[in-house]
Scaffold this active site. Structure first.
Site, PDB file in Angstrom:
ATOM      1  N   TYR A  64      61.077  31.035  46.468  1.00 23.48           N
ATOM      2  CA  TYR A  64      62.421  30.597  46.472  1.00 23.48           C
ATOM      3  C   TYR A  64      62.554  29.531  47.349  1.00 23.48           C
ATOM      4  CZ  TYR A  64      63.286  33.521  50.759  1.00 23.48           C
ATOM      5  OH  TYR A  64      63.345  33.917  52.123  1.00 23.48           O
ATOM      6  N   CYS A  65      63.736  28.891  46.829  1.00 20.07           N
ATOM      7  CA  CYS A  65      64.188  27.632  47.848  1.00 20.07           C
ATOM      8  C   CYS A  65      65.748  27.972  48.029  1.00 20.07           C
ATOM      9  CB  CYS A  65      63.896  26.360  47.299  1.00 20.07           C
ATOM     10  SG  CYS A  65      64.419  26.027  45.513  1.00 20.07           S
ATOM     11  N   TYR A  66      66.477  26.792  47.941  1.00 24.01           N
ATOM     12  CA  TYR A  66      67.827  27.068  48.097  1.00 24.01           C
ATOM     13  C   TYR A  66      68.689  27.497  46.947  1.00 24.01           C
ATOM     14  CZ  TYR A  66      67.572  24.213  52.448  1.00 24.01           C
ATOM     15  OH  TYR A  66      67.104  24.023  53.750  1.00 24.01           O
ATOM     16  N   GLY A  68      66.647  27.299  43.411  1.00 22.88           N
ATOM     17  CA  GLY A  68      65.924  27.719  42.423  1.00 22.88           C
ATOM     18  C   GLY A  68      65.127  26.557  41.752  1.00 22.88           C
ATOM     19  N   TYR A  93      68.022  31.173  47.168  1.00 28.42           N
ATOM     20  CA  TYR A  93      68.392  31.808  48.031  1.00 28.42           C
ATOM     21  C   TYR A  93      69.770  32.003  48.135  1.00 28.42           C
ATOM     22  CZ  TYR A  93      69.388  33.871  52.816  1.00 28.42           C
ATOM     23  OH  TYR A  93      69.543  34.478  53.885  1.00 28.42           O
TER      24      TYR A  93
END
Length: 102
Positions: A64-66, A68, A93
């Site tokens: 995951y990142c900020y 997606g 996230y």
């Protein structure tokens, strides 16, 4: 050609609760320190080799990142490294945090 999978917040929550997946945070270190999915592995240039060398290739990974988007590239990279069960967290996230506070 192998590819990664997509996972919803609900599916990821089940993976987290079962302990069947390693959550991989690719956001910057400061953001990871401010908050992350617990537990998760912070992936950056200095930790990528350790993840590749010390994680079973059949271990499920939820990346995951900020939001997606960037995590899709990281998920694809991990598949290219031989990991067979890689998931991109849809919404990242931010979506996870919203769901936890809903």
């Amino acid at each position: 050609m192998s590819s990664f999978f997509r996972t919803t917040i609900e599916e990821a929550q089940l993976k987290l609760e079962s302990g069947n997946a390693l959550f991989v945070d690719i956001r910057d270190y400061a953001s990871h320190c401010e908050g992350h999915i617990e537990p998760s592995f912070h992936l950056d240039q200095s930790s990528i080799d350790a993840l590749i060398a010390h994680t079973a290739k059949d271990r499920a990974l939820v990346v995951y990142c900020y939001h997606g988007h960037s995590s899709q590239m990281a998920a694809r990279f991990l598949v290219d490294q031989g990991f067979t069960e890689v998931y991109n967290l849809e919404g990242g996230y931010e979506a996870w945090t919203r769901a936890q506070h809903a």
